[in-house]
Design a protein around this motif. Sequence first.
Motif, short mmCIF file in Angstrom:
data_model
loop_
_atom_site.label_atom_id
_atom_site.label_comp_id
_atom_site.label_asym_id
_atom_site.label_seq_id
_atom_site.Cartn_x
_atom_site.Cartn_y
_atom_site.Cartn_z
N GLY A 37 -59.26 -80.05 -30.85
CA GLY A 37 -59.35 -79.44 -29.59
C GLY A 37 -60.22 -80.02 -28.54
O GLY A 37 -61.26 -80.68 -28.93
N ALA A 38 -59.58 -79.84 -27.40
CA ALA A 38 -60.52 -80.44 -26.21
C ALA A 38 -61.32 -79.61 -25.55
O ALA A 38 -62.49 -79.98 -25.40
N GLU A 39 -61.18 -78.12 -25.52
CA GLU A 39 -62.06 -77.27 -25.11
C GLU A 39 -62.92 -76.70 -26.24
O GLU A 39 -62.24 -76.44 -27.30
N TYR A 40 -63.94 -76.32 -26.10
CA TYR A 40 -64.80 -75.59 -26.93
C TYR A 40 -64.27 -74.33 -27.20
O TYR A 40 -64.01 -73.30 -26.39
N PRO A 41 -63.85 -73.93 -28.61
CA PRO A 41 -63.26 -72.74 -28.86
C PRO A 41 -64.07 -71.53 -28.95
O PRO A 41 -63.45 -70.21 -29.08
N GLY A 42 -65.35 -71.50 -28.73
CA GLY A 42 -66.33 -70.46 -28.81
C GLY A 42 -66.91 -70.33 -30.16
O GLY A 42 -66.23 -71.04 -31.17
N GLU A 43 -68.06 -69.79 -30.41
CA GLU A 43 -68.76 -69.88 -31.70
C GLU A 43 -67.94 -69.18 -32.85
O GLU A 43 -67.94 -69.46 -34.09
N THR A 44 -67.47 -67.91 -32.46
CA THR A 44 -66.45 -67.21 -33.60
C THR A 44 -65.51 -67.98 -34.02
O THR A 44 -65.18 -68.31 -35.36
N ALA A 49 -62.82 -71.52 -38.15
CA ALA A 49 -61.97 -72.81 -38.49
C ALA A 49 -62.80 -73.68 -39.32
O ALA A 49 -62.07 -74.30 -40.32
N ALA A 50 -64.25 -73.66 -39.38
CA ALA A 50 -65.11 -74.53 -40.28
C ALA A 50 -65.09 -73.86 -41.50
O ALA A 50 -64.78 -74.77 -42.73
N ASP A 51 -64.94 -72.57 -41.62
CA ASP A 51 -65.17 -71.99 -43.06
C ASP A 51 -63.86 -71.98 -43.69
O ASP A 51 -63.76 -72.34 -44.76
N GLU A 52 -62.72 -72.06 -43.12
CA GLU A 52 -61.58 -72.12 -43.58
C GLU A 52 -61.16 -73.50 -44.03
O GLU A 52 -60.74 -74.01 -45.23
N GLY A 53 -61.68 -74.76 -43.28
CA GLY A 53 -61.69 -75.82 -43.71
C GLY A 53 -62.38 -76.02 -45.06
O GLY A 53 -62.03 -76.86 -45.79
N CYS A 54 -63.54 -75.66 -45.00
CA CYS A 54 -64.42 -75.92 -46.11
C CYS A 54 -64.02 -75.28 -47.43
O CYS A 54 -64.04 -75.80 -48.45
N ARG A 55 -63.58 -74.08 -47.17
CA ARG A 55 -62.69 -73.38 -48.41
C ARG A 55 -61.55 -74.30 -49.06
O ARG A 55 -61.44 -74.26 -50.12
N ALA A 56 -60.89 -74.74 -48.14
CA ALA A 56 -59.66 -75.61 -48.58
C ALA A 56 -60.31 -76.73 -49.29
O ALA A 56 -59.41 -77.36 -49.84
N ARG A 57 -61.05 -77.43 -48.97
CA ARG A 57 -61.92 -78.57 -49.55
C ARG A 57 -62.78 -78.44 -50.76
O ARG A 57 -63.03 -79.28 -51.49
N PHE A 58 -63.16 -77.23 -51.01
CA PHE A 58 -63.96 -76.75 -52.13
C PHE A 58 -63.65 -77.17 -53.51
O PHE A 58 -64.30 -77.81 -54.54
N ALA A 59 -62.51 -76.85 -53.67
CA ALA A 59 -61.57 -77.16 -55.13
C ALA A 59 -61.65 -78.46 -55.50
O ALA A 59 -62.02 -78.94 -56.82
N TRP A 83 -70.20 -80.41 -28.86
CA TRP A 83 -68.69 -80.39 -28.63
C TRP A 83 -68.28 -80.99 -27.42
O TRP A 83 -67.47 -81.79 -27.38
N LEU A 84 -69.03 -80.62 -26.46
CA LEU A 84 -68.56 -81.14 -25.16
C LEU A 84 -69.06 -82.89 -24.83
O LEU A 84 -68.21 -83.28 -24.02
N ASP A 85 -69.91 -83.27 -26.13
CA ASP A 85 -70.16 -84.61 -25.76
C ASP A 85 -69.23 -85.40 -26.89
O ASP A 85 -69.31 -86.42 -27.18
N GLY A 86 -68.24 -84.62 -27.27
CA GLY A 86 -67.16 -85.31 -28.27
C GLY A 86 -67.42 -85.07 -29.61
O GLY A 86 -66.60 -85.60 -30.48
#
Length: 110
Positions: A37-44, A49-59, A83-86
């Motif tokens: 993503g180019a634009e900051y998606p907002g904290e929520t 997205a982070a939680d979903e990615g971490c759960r997917a990698r847990f096993a 994020w704005l710095d890349g």
Amino acid sequence: MGTCFDVRKDQPKLSESIVPCDQRHDDEVYAVFDLDGAEYPGETALQQAADEGCRARFADFIGIPYEESVLELYSLLPTQAAWLDGDRRVSCVVWYPDDAVVGSLAGAGY
């Protein structure tokens, strides 16, 4: 992966709490990935997205799905300024809620 830290130590920066995994610690980074993503998606949305990615990698790291494990996880996210710095990097952290551990939780299976 395999970076361990002891957040019980009263350190001003998380990086100062890093310890070898064969020493007593309470948290371990088990995965690192980048979000899109180019634009900051907002904290929520970022947290989701982070939680979903971490759960997917847990096993892959622990050996069983997150939903079957007694272990807990959380994610370290880029700030809006980062994020704005890349910076799109998410670090997934696993911890055992009942006590500190000695050794990596890789393949723990619980």
